[in-house]
Design a protein around this motif. Structure first.
Motif, mmCIF file in Angstrom:
data_model
loop_
_atom_site.group_PDB
_atom_site.id
_atom_site.type_symbol
_atom_site.label_atom_id
_atom_site.label_comp_id
_atom_site.label_asym_id
_atom_site.label_seq_id
_atom_site.Cartn_x
_atom_site.Cartn_y
_atom_site.Cartn_z
ATOM 1 N N MET A 22 35.904 34.990 28.193
ATOM 2 C CA MET A 22 37.649 33.709 28.575
ATOM 3 C C MET A 22 37.807 32.499 28.397
ATOM 4 O O MET A 22 37.130 31.658 29.309
ATOM 5 C CB MET A 22 38.912 34.594 29.281
ATOM 6 C CG MET A 22 39.674 33.800 29.448
ATOM 7 S SD MET A 22 41.094 34.562 31.163
ATOM 8 C CE MET A 22 42.625 33.910 30.219
ATOM 9 N N ASP B 153 46.051 29.930 31.905
ATOM 10 C CA ASP B 153 44.455 30.801 31.791
ATOM 11 C C ASP B 153 43.878 30.670 32.913
ATOM 12 O O ASP B 153 43.139 31.343 33.003
ATOM 13 C CB ASP B 153 43.629 29.453 30.452
ATOM 14 C CG ASP B 153 44.199 29.636 29.465
ATOM 15 O OD1 ASP B 153 45.493 30.023 29.265
ATOM 16 O OD2 ASP B 153 44.379 28.726 28.406
ATOM 17 N N ASP C 104 45.128 33.242 35.169
ATOM 18 C CA ASP C 104 44.163 34.686 35.015
ATOM 19 C C ASP C 104 43.170 35.290 34.326
ATOM 20 O O ASP C 104 42.921 36.550 35.006
ATOM 21 C CB ASP C 104 45.099 34.539 32.993
ATOM 22 C CG ASP C 104 45.163 36.149 32.873
ATOM 23 O OD1 ASP C 104 45.655 36.735 33.378
ATOM 24 O OD2 ASP C 104 44.841 36.236 31.384
ATOM 25 N N TRP C 105 42.440 34.366 34.753
ATOM 26 C CA TRP C 105 40.874 34.414 34.442
ATOM 27 C C TRP C 105 40.451 34.825 35.823
ATOM 28 O O TRP C 105 39.728 35.770 36.414
ATOM 29 C CB TRP C 105 39.730 33.187 34.358
ATOM 30 C CG TRP C 105 38.603 33.549 34.994
ATOM 31 C CD1 TRP C 105 37.532 34.009 34.074
ATOM 32 C CD2 TRP C 105 37.886 32.629 36.333
ATOM 33 N NE1 TRP C 105 36.514 33.780 34.646
ATOM 34 C CE2 TRP C 105 36.047 33.054 36.108
ATOM 35 C CE3 TRP C 105 38.910 32.131 37.070
ATOM 36 C CZ2 TRP C 105 35.573 32.710 37.012
ATOM 37 C CZ3 TRP C 105 37.328 32.058 38.159
ATOM 38 C CH2 TRP C 105 35.884 32.132 38.048
ATOM 39 N N ARG D 230 42.370 36.539 38.531
ATOM 40 C CA ARG D 230 43.424 37.416 38.478
ATOM 41 C C ARG D 230 42.369 39.072 37.679
ATOM 42 O O ARG D 230 42.048 40.009 38.351
ATOM 43 C CB ARG D 230 44.683 37.785 38.292
ATOM 44 C CG ARG D 230 45.231 39.222 38.115
ATOM 45 C CD ARG D 230 46.309 39.731 37.219
ATOM 46 N NE ARG D 230 46.298 38.586 35.326
ATOM 47 C CZ ARG D 230 45.140 39.786 34.951
ATOM 48 N NH1 ARG D 230 45.171 41.202 35.423
ATOM 49 N NH2 ARG D 230 45.226 39.336 32.985
ATOM 50 N N GLN D 231 42.268 38.442 36.036
ATOM 51 C CA GLN D 231 40.581 39.291 35.911
ATOM 52 C C GLN D 231 39.323 39.800 36.781
ATOM 53 O O GLN D 231 38.997 40.002 37.111
ATOM 54 C CB GLN D 231 40.686 38.821 34.494
ATOM 55 C CG GLN D 231 41.113 38.773 33.342
ATOM 56 C CD GLN D 231 41.000 38.616 32.122
ATOM 57 O OE1 GLN D 231 40.724 38.693 31.581
ATOM 58 N NE2 GLN D 231 42.487 38.093 31.250
ATOM 59 N N ALA E 185 40.049 41.494 39.883
ATOM 60 C CA ALA E 185 40.296 43.106 39.013
ATOM 61 C C ALA E 185 39.231 43.707 38.377
ATOM 62 O O ALA E 185 39.071 44.962 38.972
ATOM 63 C CB ALA E 185 41.482 42.697 37.566
ATOM 64 N N GLN E 186 38.498 42.936 37.593
ATOM 65 C CA GLN E 186 36.639 43.104 37.821
ATOM 66 C C GLN E 186 36.743 43.787 38.737
ATOM 67 O O GLN E 186 35.119 44.690 38.916
ATOM 68 C CB GLN E 186 36.758 42.113 37.266
ATOM 69 C CG GLN E 186 34.953 43.034 36.283
ATOM 70 C CD GLN E 186 34.285 41.789 35.202
ATOM 71 O OE1 GLN E 186 34.467 40.690 35.635
ATOM 72 N NE2 GLN E 186 33.100 41.866 34.768
ATOM 73 N N GLU F 296 37.533 47.157 40.406
ATOM 74 C CA GLU F 296 36.999 48.649 39.243
ATOM 75 C C GLU F 296 35.538 48.257 39.545
ATOM 76 O O GLU F 296 34.665 49.776 39.884
ATOM 77 C CB GLU F 296 37.490 47.990 37.981
ATOM 78 C CG GLU F 296 36.968 49.757 37.105
ATOM 79 C CD GLU F 296 37.426 48.389 34.797
ATOM 80 O OE1 GLU F 296 36.647 49.211 34.619
ATOM 81 O OE2 GLU F 296 38.175 48.620 35.348
ATOM 82 N N GLU G 87 44.408 40.616 43.003
ATOM 83 C CA GLU G 87 44.596 40.456 41.867
ATOM 84 C C GLU G 87 46.257 40.802 41.965
ATOM 85 O O GLU G 87 46.487 39.841 41.330
ATOM 86 C CB GLU G 87 44.009 41.748 41.333
ATOM 87 C CG GLU G 87 44.477 41.515 39.832
ATOM 88 C CD GLU G 87 44.348 43.096 39.573
ATOM 89 O OE1 GLU G 87 44.815 43.446 38.269
ATOM 90 O OE2 GLU G 87 43.976 43.774 39.609
ATOM 91 N N ALA H 157 48.300 36.873 40.981
ATOM 92 C CA ALA H 157 49.140 37.398 39.640
ATOM 93 C C ALA H 157 50.719 37.061 40.067
ATOM 94 O O ALA H 157 51.381 36.144 39.101
ATOM 95 C CB ALA H 157 49.248 39.413 39.231
ATOM 96 N N GLN I 229 28.785 41.413 34.255
ATOM 97 C CA GLN I 229 30.015 41.718 33.313
ATOM 98 C C GLN I 229 30.124 43.394 33.223
ATOM 99 O O GLN I 229 31.603 43.275 32.503
ATOM 100 C CB GLN I 229 29.345 40.923 32.455
ATOM 101 C CG GLN I 229 29.764 39.436 32.085
ATOM 102 C CD GLN I 229 30.850 38.340 32.076
ATOM 103 O OE1 GLN I 229 31.799 38.648 31.863
ATOM 104 N NE2 GLN I 229 31.137 37.538 33.466
#
Length: 152
Positions: free
Chosen positions: A1, A8, A11-12, A14-15, A18-19, A22, A51, A55, A83
């Motif tokens: 990203m 940005d 958002d990065w 947050r991602q 989240a990653q 998971e 996350e 957000a 990754q």
């Protein structure tokens, strides 16, 4: 990203959480060591909460701050967790997982500290400061929980 603005960056972040959530959840299903499995389950829940919290910054932050360019990010080394979650944590022990998680959180905190002093406008500086406080607080809370689990 590609990170160009503070929006940005949020958002990065947050991602990233989240990653991690998971990946921890996925690895917990294949972890054989009971303590490490419990840690991964806890970390998955913790990262999922982070996350959602991060957000919320996107929704409530000053638009002026969100749209400010983050020029200095480009010179900062990017943070790259696993990754693709190809089960790295499923094969690690409790202590290795702990070290890896703290390393990732320390890198995020270092990035925010770096950017805090370089934000061009007060609104952006305040935004980064709030994100920094959140990450520091959550890292401290995570440390306390892991130390409690270590004592069991």
């Amino acid at each position: 990203m590609k990170i160009e603005t503070f929006h940005d960056l949020i958002d990065w972040t947050r991602q990233l959480h989240a990653q991690l959530a998971e990946c921890f959840r996925h690895c917990a299903t294949r972890q054989e060591e009971a303590r490490a499995k419990s840690l991964l389950e806890y970390l998955a829940d913790h990262e999922a909460v982070l996350e959602h919290t991060v957000a919320s910054f996107e929704k409530q932050a000053d638009p002026k701050a969100l749209n400010t360019w983050v020029y200095d990010y480009l010179s900062h080394a990017p943070i790259k967790p696993h990754q693709a979650c190809n089960l790295p944590y499923a094969e690690m022990g409790f202590e290795d997982i702990s070290r890896e998680v703290f390393s990732l959180h320390d890198q995020v905190i270092a990035l925010y500290r770096y950017l805090e002093g370089r934000a061009d406008i007060p609104e952006a500086r305040d935004l980064v400061r709030e994100l920094l406080k959140l990450e520091e607080h959550e890292a401290m809370r995570l440390s306390q929980q892991i130390n409690r689990a270590r004592d069991l």
